[in-house]
Design an enzyme around this catalytic site. Structure first.
Site, PDB file in Angstrom:
ATOM      1  N   ASP A 189       0.841  -1.189   0.000  1.00  0.00           N
ATOM      2  CA  ASP A 189       0.000   0.000   0.000  1.00  0.00           C
ATOM      3  C   ASP A 189       0.883   1.248   0.000  1.00  0.00           C
ATOM      4  O   ASP A 189       1.866   1.333   0.744  1.00  0.00           O
ATOM      5  CB  ASP A 189      -0.883  -0.036   1.248  1.00  0.00           C
ATOM      6  CG  ASP A 189      -1.904   1.073   1.294  1.00  0.00           C
ATOM      7  OD1 ASP A 189      -2.799   1.084   0.436  1.00  0.00           O
ATOM      8  OD2 ASP A 189      -1.808   1.923   2.197  1.00  0.00           O
ATOM      9  N   GLU A 232       1.462  -0.425  -5.112  1.00  0.00           N
ATOM     10  CA  GLU A 232       0.533   0.659  -5.395  1.00  0.00           C
ATOM     11  C   GLU A 232       1.436   1.876  -5.578  1.00  0.00           C
ATOM     12  O   GLU A 232       1.965   2.412  -4.604  1.00  0.00           O
ATOM     13  CB  GLU A 232      -0.439   0.884  -4.250  1.00  0.00           C
ATOM     14  CG  GLU A 232      -1.434   2.014  -4.536  1.00  0.00           C
ATOM     15  CD  GLU A 232      -2.334   2.315  -3.341  1.00  0.00           C
ATOM     16  OE1 GLU A 232      -3.520   2.616  -3.565  1.00  0.00           O
ATOM     17  OE2 GLU A 232      -1.837   2.294  -2.195  1.00  0.00           O
TER      18      GLU A 232
END
Length: 587
Positions: free
Chosen positions: A305, A340
């Site tokens: 993330d 990401e």
């Protein structure tokens, strides 16, 4: 027999190991060894609950948050006795928190999984799963098992995954997290888990059987040809900004967080703090966490993330130490790594800039596919995305494309809501609809929200099939969020992180079985040529849908009817035809 506890706290003046027998706490002074504090006690301590207390200066303006009233969770804990729960006392100096904070559990020796290559390979379908929301309402899963990691290994769930030819499940965070402080007064909880405290400790609610449960589930999935990827958050912790709670790193080693020259916490995450990957200790904790889940659970890899944070110090660097450290590690070098590729800090958008071999979420594919079918995009742009986004990742005729293509993900509209709502409807989040993205490239097909108009429903059905066809025909790895294959809805909420209720749960009773069967057909066609889908051949032919050669003006005309691509005869790839009225057809 003896057990040694070790914890990093370079600026503490005293530190205690706190052992618990029920609610009875016994404190043992620890001894400094460099930046660590260490204590060895004789005997077998497996199963014993423990925490730490640290003393020193209380000077938050100088980055010192020592408060011996705070029970602190071991940053390297691998098991907790309960879930985290927010309480205002966690942030109040002098308020004792022993009754509020989970205790770590000394683990028995964990079995080591034999090293095996990942099940997942490039070109496959990644299935993004919120573990609790996925099976909480599943009628075939025993009630006691619903909403847990173990439910993923239930025969009914396995049958569904295999029907879709899932190559790997990507589990949204399953390690222990803390609710943001604004949620409890609203009667809400964090339903996604992107707010961790202890990076290795599985959340006792999602994985009540601990590492044994995860190990068995991963092994069962592997036996059925399905890999497991863990979505992990190393960019920040649940201790939030300066007025946040003191539960672990903040009370032990606040320097693990990045700070401005003036001493304020850096916030490149939007969550109040940012871990500092220029610190070798932060990287070591991260690497140990990754190894832990590979060695003791056998996972295929990880999704990171807000991954640019891993390469900041403070600016993003393509040659950041963490990349070389992962590549050199015998447990991690062959794992699937997915970035990401953006955070909210300066220069935080880094699509296409992660190391060779890393896969990256491709938001350009998402947005350009949506634009095309919403009648704003051009054939030229869509063709680029279908062919592997060479403008971002380079040509992929001779190597696997690094793009992870998706139409919808956990954050944002679901697939069904994408073609049912023009605007977000996040009022249930308690922030007056201010949260969540406003630029969704969505359209409602004539009616905002639910409709029983046959024409509206037909347009929505065509749009969903067109978007899904685009995804399954694309070059690279693809990702589908659980439930989108049968039309799940979040009632127009495009930021359902705090909706542990009917908004966020997947409703298996109302699934669109025709759409599900359509997706299964697309998935079977792709799985039959998965390795070929990771690359895009150089010798195919691009035309208009009717076979005409298009000129540059038509390729770049938003009103052009579509496009087509035909492979050379020797290609393993299927051709496709894109028609704005009828969708995408393989041929």
């Amino acid at each position: 027999m003896a057990h040694t506890w070790r914890v990093r706290s370079p600026r503490a003046e005293a530190l205690w190991l706190c052992l618990f027998a029920g609610e009875t706490e016994t404190r043992h002074a620890m001894a400094r060894e460099g930046d660590d504090w260490v204590l060895t006690l004789p005997g077998d301590h497996a199963g014993v609950a423990y925490g730490y207390r640290a003393d020193g200066r209380w000077a938050p303006d100088e980055g010192l948050w020592f408060d011996p009233a705070k029970l602190l969770v071991d940053p390297r804990a691998v098991e907790l006795d309960r879930r985290f729960a927010f309480d205002p006392a966690l942030a109040i100096y002098g308020a004792d928190t022993a009754a509020l904070v989970p205790r770590a559990i000394v683990p028995a020796p964990l079995p080591e999984v034999p090293q095996q290559p990942p099940v997942f390979t490039a070109g496959g379908l990644i299935y993004e799963v919120n573990v609790r929301a996925f099976t909480l309402l599943h009628p075939d899963v025993p009630e006691a098992q619903r909403g847990t990691v173990a439910a993923l290994a239930h025969p009914a769930v396995l049958a569904h995954l295999k029907k879709l030819h899932v190559a790997a499940v990507e589990l949204m965070p399953i390690v222990a997290w803390l609710d943001e402080r604004h949620l409890p007064p609203l009667g809400l909880t964090n339903a996604w888990g992107y707010n961790p405290v202890a990076f290795m400790a599985l959340d006792p609610g999602l994985c009540p059987g601990g590492m044994a449960e995860l190990l068995e589930t991963v092994a069962t999935l592997r036996r059925h040809g399905i890999g497991t990827l863990l979505d992990l958050v190393f960019n920040h912790t649940g201790e939030s900004e300066e007025i946040g709670p003191i539960v672990s790193l903040r009370g032990l080693d606040n320097a693990a967080y990045a700070h401005t020259p003036e001493g304020r916490l850096v916030n490149h995450t939007g969550c109040g703090n940012t871990l500092d990957f220029a610190q070798a200790s932060v990287r070591a904790l991260t690497l140990d966490t990754l190894r832990h889940f590979v060695r003791h659970a056998g996972v295929d890899g990880f999704r990171f993330d807000l991954a640019p944070v891993l390469a900041r110090g403070p600016d993003y660097a393509a040659d950041a130490p963490i990349f070389a450290e992962i590549a050199a590690d015998p447990w991690l070098a062959d794992r699937v790594m997915i970035a990401e590729p953006w955070d909210i800090g300066p220069g935080g958008y880094r699509l296409g800039e992660f190391p060779e071999g890393w896969l990256e979420w491709n938001d350009l594919f998402r947005d350009d596919a949506r634009r095309f079918w919403g009648e704003q995009g051009t054939a030229a742009v869509l063709a680029t995305r279908l062919a592997g986004s060479a403008d971002v990742f380079g040509p992929c005729a001779a190597r696997d494309c690094r793009s992870v293509n998706f139409i919808a993900a956990h954050d944002g509209f679901t697939l069904a809501d994408l073609v049912s709502y023009t605007a977000k409807h996040n009022e249930a989040n308690g922030e007056a609809n201010r949260d969540g993205h406003n630029d969704n490239h969505s359209w409602n097909c004539g009616v905002e929200g639910p409709s029983d108009d046959p024409d509206v429903l037909a347009r929505r059905a065509t749009a969903k099939r067109a978007l899904l066809g685009t995804l399954f025909a694309s070059t690279g790895t693809i990702m589908l969020t659980a439930g989108d294959e049968f039309g799940r809805t979040q009632q127009g909420n495009n930021n359902a992180y705090c909706q542990d209720n009917a908004i966020g749960w997947i409703d298996w009773a109302t699934r669109d079985r025709d759409l599900e069967d359509h997706v299964a057909t697309l998935a079977a066609a792709r799985a039959a040529r998965q390795s070929a889908m990771a690359r895009f051949p150089e010798d195919g032919t691009w035309t208009a849908p009717d076979g005409r050669i298009m000129d540059a003006a038509e390729w770049n005309d938003p009103a052009a009817p579509g496009l087509a691509w035909a492979p050379a005869r020797a290609s393993d790839r299927a051709g496709f035809e894109v028609d704005r009225e009828d969708g995408l057809t393989l041929r």
